[in-house]
Structure formats: structure tokens, C-alpha cells
Design an enzyme around this catalytic site. Structure first.
Site, PDB file in Angstrom:
ATOM      1  N   HIS A 142      21.085 -11.223  30.408  1.00  0.00           N
ATOM      2  CA  HIS A 142      20.527 -12.569  30.489  1.00  0.00           C
ATOM      3  C   HIS A 142      21.566 -13.599  30.952  1.00  0.00           C
ATOM      4  CE1 HIS A 142      17.250 -15.346  29.762  1.00  0.00           C
ATOM      5  NE2 HIS A 142      18.069 -16.155  29.105  1.00  0.00           N
TER       6      HIS A 142
ATOM      7  N   ASP B 132      18.249  -7.392  31.349  1.00  0.00           N
ATOM      8  CA  ASP B 132      17.974  -8.546  30.485  1.00  0.00           C
ATOM      9  C   ASP B 132      17.079  -8.098  29.328  1.00  0.00           C
ATOM     10  OD1 ASP B 132      17.171 -10.967  29.321  1.00  0.00           O
ATOM     11  OD2 ASP B 132      17.082 -11.998  31.241  1.00  0.00           O
TER      12      ASP B 132
ATOM     13  N   SER C 105      17.595 -20.109  32.491  1.00  0.00           N
ATOM     14  CA  SER C 105      16.881 -19.751  31.271  1.00  0.00           C
ATOM     15  C   SER C 105      15.903 -20.858  30.871  1.00  0.00           C
ATOM     16  CB  SER C 105      17.898 -19.437  30.169  1.00  0.00           C
ATOM     17  OG  SER C 105      17.286 -18.848  29.036  1.00  0.00           O
TER      18      SER C 105
END
Length: 209
Positions: free
Chosen positions: A189, A158, A107
């Protein structure tokens, strides 16, 4: 430049020729988060796990954002230079080969790893980008001559990243000379065991003796 030190952990391999995994956590993480994951890459790697210097509501990040999915790109650039300065100085201090560093980011961590590919395209030996977003919208030319391998994993459900945007980012990296392997995982995610299995397989293919 007035770069700040980065809190980190370094775990040395017994091998003098080892690659170094540069671990870069997601929002709210720290330098301990990805250590368990890194152990799956075997014992013949150094581990350099870093905590971001930016705080968002008390949560560590590697750079500022203006809103969800909207990055402060001037800060992205500054923090990327800060990270690379840290990496080079730590390589001297800990005596590992700065030319054999593989970024492993999730991320927000994947995004600063991606910014490193864009601003320093010849630096990293490879990169594992899990749930990345293109970090710098205005940077389009950043050629590498090394065909550096890059692993990308996306989540098919996601809610924060559109698959089309990831494919556009993949195409941009590929156009600038990076060798891209992209997997879409049936997940959101969050990271899954599938992400890790595929990343380790990719690593073994490109970097294991």
C-alpha cells in the site's frame, strides 16, 4: 452549506498559465506530506496542498469511514462538496485557473479525488490516484465530455485493496468518459519511486507544453 475552511499551503508558479497540482494526503498525513513529491513535476506548476478536516484517532483524513475499507458515503459526499467549494474559492483568492487543476492523491486522498471525479466530472483537468478505492458505491452515472486523463497506480501485494476491485473502478471511470492509464506496481500500500516516475511521465505526456 456550513463548510469548514481547509488548512493548506499554496505555492505559486511564476507562470500565469500554470496548471495547479491539488495535493491530497493519505490517512495520518498533512498538507506538507506530498510537497517533496510535487517538486518532481517541475517548477511550472502551482501547488495547493490540503489537510483533511476529519480526525480518526487523531489522524487527519478527508472523510469518515465506518471500518477499514468501509466508507461513510454520506460524509464522502459532504466532504467532497466541501473540498470543491474550497478549491473554487481559493482559485479566486490565489488567482489560478480552476479549470486547470490536477488532483494528486494517495490512498484516502486518492479516494476523495475520485469522489470529485464522480460528483463533479467536468471539474478537474486530470487526476493522479495512487492506491485508490472506489469511494461511492451507489454513483454509477457521472459522464464527462472531456475525456479527462486519469492515472491510477495499484500495489500488486496491497493487503487493503483487491486488484479486481481496482479494475472494476477503472472500468466504471472509463465507461463514464475518463481516459484511464492504470499501472500495477510490485509493492504494497506504500508509495514507491516507480509510482512517482510513472506519474511524472504521465503528467509530462498530457500536460507539459
Amino acid at each position: 452549506m456550513d463548510y469548514l475552511p481547509l488548512r493548506h499551503r499554496f505555492i505559486a508558479s511564476s507562470s500565469p498559465d500554470a496548471y495547479t497540482l491539488l495535493l491530497l494526503h493519505g490517512t495520518g498525513g498533512n498538507e506538507n506530506d506530498l510537497i517533496p513529491l510535487s517538486e518532481l513535476f517541475g517548477k511550472n506548476v502551482n501547488i495547493l496542498s490540503v489537510r483533511g478536516n476529519v480526525l480518526e484517532n487523531g489522524m487527519p483524513r478527508f472523510f469518515r469511514r465506518i471500518a477499514l475499507g468501509v466508507f461513510d458515503e454520506k460524509d464522502v459526499e459532504f466532504r467532497t462538496h466541501e473540498l470543491v467549494h474550497f478549491l473554487r474559492s481559493t482559485a479566486i483568492e490565489q488567482q489560478f485557473d480552476v479549470n486547470k487543476v490536477i488532483a494528486v492523491g494517495f490512498s484516502n486522498g486518492a479516494n476523495i479525488a475520485g469522489a470529485s471525479l464522480m460528483l463533479y466530472p467536468e471539474l478537474l483537468a486530470g487526476a493522479i490516484l495512487m492506491r485508490p478505492t472506489q469511494p461511492l458505491s451507489q454513483v454509477q452515472e457521472f459522464k464527462t465530455s472531456k475525456q479527462t486523463p486519469v492515472f491510477i497506480s495499484s500495489g500488486s501485494t496491497d493487503p487493503t485493496i483487491r486488484i479486481a476491485d481496482t479494475k472494476k473502478y477503472e472500468a466504471l471511470l472509463s465507461a463514464n468518459g475518463f481516459d484511464i492509464t492504470h499501472h500495477t506496481i510490485p509493492a504494497g500500500h506504500h508509495l514507491t519511486q516507480k509510482d512517482v516516475i510513472l506519474a511524472v511521465e504521465w503528467f509530462n505526456k498530457h500536460f507539459s507544453a
